[in-house]
Scaffold this motif. Sequence first.
Motif, mmCIF file in Angstrom:
data_model
loop_
_atom_site.group_PDB
_atom_site.id
_atom_site.type_symbol
_atom_site.label_atom_id
_atom_site.label_comp_id
_atom_site.label_asym_id
_atom_site.label_seq_id
_atom_site.Cartn_x
_atom_site.Cartn_y
_atom_site.Cartn_z
ATOM 1 N N PHE A 88 0.851 -1.188 0.000
ATOM 2 C CA PHE A 88 0.000 0.000 0.000
ATOM 3 C C PHE A 88 0.882 1.231 0.000
ATOM 4 N N ALA A 89 0.425 2.263 -0.645
ATOM 5 C CA ALA A 89 1.154 3.537 -0.687
ATOM 6 C C ALA A 89 0.792 4.330 0.570
ATOM 7 N N HIS A 90 1.449 4.019 1.670
ATOM 8 C CA HIS A 90 1.124 4.655 2.944
ATOM 9 C C HIS A 90 1.344 6.163 2.932
ATOM 10 N N ASP A 91 2.255 6.630 2.104
ATOM 11 C CA ASP A 91 2.511 8.067 2.088
ATOM 12 C C ASP A 91 1.376 8.853 1.440
ATOM 13 N N THR A 92 0.456 8.178 0.743
ATOM 14 C CA THR A 92 -0.661 8.888 0.130
ATOM 15 C C THR A 92 -1.940 8.787 0.952
ATOM 16 N N MET A 93 -1.942 7.972 1.998
ATOM 17 C CA MET A 93 -3.129 7.852 2.829
ATOM 18 C C MET A 93 -3.216 9.049 3.763
ATOM 19 N N PRO A 94 -4.429 9.506 4.016
ATOM 20 C CA PRO A 94 -4.566 10.632 4.942
ATOM 21 C C PRO A 94 -4.217 10.212 6.363
ATOM 22 N N THR A 95 -3.636 11.126 7.086
ATOM 23 C CA THR A 95 -3.333 10.881 8.489
ATOM 24 C C THR A 95 -4.005 11.973 9.310
ATOM 25 N N PRO A 96 -4.199 11.723 10.605
ATOM 26 C CA PRO A 96 -4.762 12.777 11.440
ATOM 27 C C PRO A 96 -3.960 14.074 11.383
ATOM 28 N N ALA A 97 -2.649 13.964 11.273
ATOM 29 C CA ALA A 97 -1.810 15.171 11.210
ATOM 30 C C ALA A 97 -2.115 16.010 9.975
ATOM 31 N N ASP A 98 -2.591 15.367 8.919
ATOM 32 C CA ASP A 98 -2.945 16.088 7.693
ATOM 33 C C ASP A 98 -4.188 16.950 7.882
ATOM 34 N N LEU A 99 -4.988 16.634 8.900
ATOM 35 C CA LEU A 99 -6.242 17.346 9.094
ATOM 36 C C LEU A 99 -6.037 18.739 9.687
ATOM 37 N N ARG A 100 -5.088 18.891 10.593
ATOM 38 C CA ARG A 100 -4.928 20.177 11.279
ATOM 39 C C ARG A 100 -4.720 21.340 10.301
ATOM 40 N N PRO A 101 -3.863 21.230 9.293
ATOM 41 C CA PRO A 101 -3.732 22.344 8.338
ATOM 42 C C PRO A 101 -5.039 22.647 7.601
ATOM 43 N N LEU A 102 -5.843 21.626 7.362
ATOM 44 C CA LEU A 102 -7.134 21.853 6.709
ATOM 45 C C LEU A 102 -8.071 22.638 7.624
ATOM 46 N N LEU A 103 -8.047 22.323 8.909
ATOM 47 C CA LEU A 103 -8.865 23.065 9.875
ATOM 48 C C LEU A 103 -8.392 24.513 9.978
ATOM 49 N N GLN A 104 -7.083 24.702 9.960
ATOM 50 C CA GLN A 104 -6.534 26.056 10.012
ATOM 51 C C GLN A 104 -6.900 26.833 8.748
ATOM 52 N N ALA A 105 -6.908 26.161 7.609
ATOM 53 C CA ALA A 105 -7.301 26.815 6.353
ATOM 54 C C ALA A 105 -8.777 27.210 6.388
ATOM 55 N N LEU A 106 -9.612 26.363 7.003
ATOM 56 C CA LEU A 106 -11.026 26.701 7.131
ATOM 57 C C LEU A 106 -11.193 27.946 7.990
ATOM 58 N N GLU A 107 -10.510 27.995 9.111
ATOM 59 C CA GLU A 107 -10.602 29.179 9.972
ATOM 60 C C GLU A 107 -10.144 30.428 9.231
ATOM 61 N N ALA A 108 -9.026 30.342 8.539
ATOM 62 C CA ALA A 108 -8.508 31.504 7.800
ATOM 63 C C ALA A 108 -9.502 31.954 6.726
ATOM 64 N N ALA A 109 -10.102 31.001 6.018
ATOM 65 C CA ALA A 109 -11.074 31.351 4.983
ATOM 66 C C ALA A 109 -12.329 31.982 5.586
ATOM 67 N N MET A 110 -12.750 31.474 6.730
ATOM 68 C CA MET A 110 -13.918 32.055 7.397
ATOM 69 C C MET A 110 -13.627 33.479 7.852
ATOM 70 N N ARG A 111 -12.436 33.701 8.378
ATOM 71 C CA ARG A 111 -12.059 35.057 8.796
ATOM 72 C C ARG A 111 -12.017 36.004 7.598
ATOM 73 N N ALA A 112 -11.432 35.540 6.510
ATOM 74 C CA ALA A 112 -11.331 36.373 5.300
ATOM 75 C C ALA A 112 -12.706 36.684 4.720
ATOM 76 N N ALA A 113 -13.651 35.769 4.885
ATOM 77 C CA ALA A 113 -15.007 35.961 4.369
ATOM 78 C C ALA A 113 -15.898 36.706 5.355
ATOM 79 N N ASP A 114 -15.318 37.145 6.452
ATOM 80 C CA ASP A 114 -16.056 37.842 7.510
ATOM 81 C C ASP A 114 -17.182 36.964 8.072
ATOM 82 N N LEU A 115 -16.881 35.673 8.215
ATOM 83 C CA LEU A 115 -17.825 34.722 8.786
ATOM 84 C C LEU A 115 -17.373 34.250 10.171
ATOM 85 N N TRP A 116 -16.444 34.971 10.769
ATOM 86 C CA TRP A 116 -15.886 34.621 12.077
ATOM 87 C C TRP A 116 -16.383 35.630 13.091
#
Length: 121
Positions: A3-31
């Motif tokens: 299996f290509a383990h380096d392509t599977m999502p890991t929990p650590a991959d999620l944190r940057p996505l959550l941070q990107a969501l927060e940043a996008a919400m702030r930029a959209a004035d939805l925070w």
Amino acid sequence: MTFAHDTMPTPADLRPLLQALEAAMRAADLWQPQPPPADALASPLPFMVDTLRIEQWLQWVFLPRLHALLDAQAPLPGACSVHPLAEHEWSQRCPGAASQAVLAALLAIDAHLSQPASAGC
């Protein structure tokens, strides 16, 4: 079989996505600077649709819960489908490029959480 383990999502991959969501919400004035009243956060309905707007639920429930799961190294949800609800709610109320960035961040989180933990199992 390998299996290509380096392509599977890991929990650590999620944190940057959550941070990107927060940043996008702030930029959209939805925070919001202040949380909603405690009784609004006590709704038993999914997404607290009777007491919160989707952006409030994302900020005060969704993001904190996912960060808490990551911090505790607890199992993450096996599937996620928040993007369609946000897209529906914002289609008339928040049209434009700013909300599109938030929707793109939600789509990435949905995809990450909905991928199987390991390929071929």
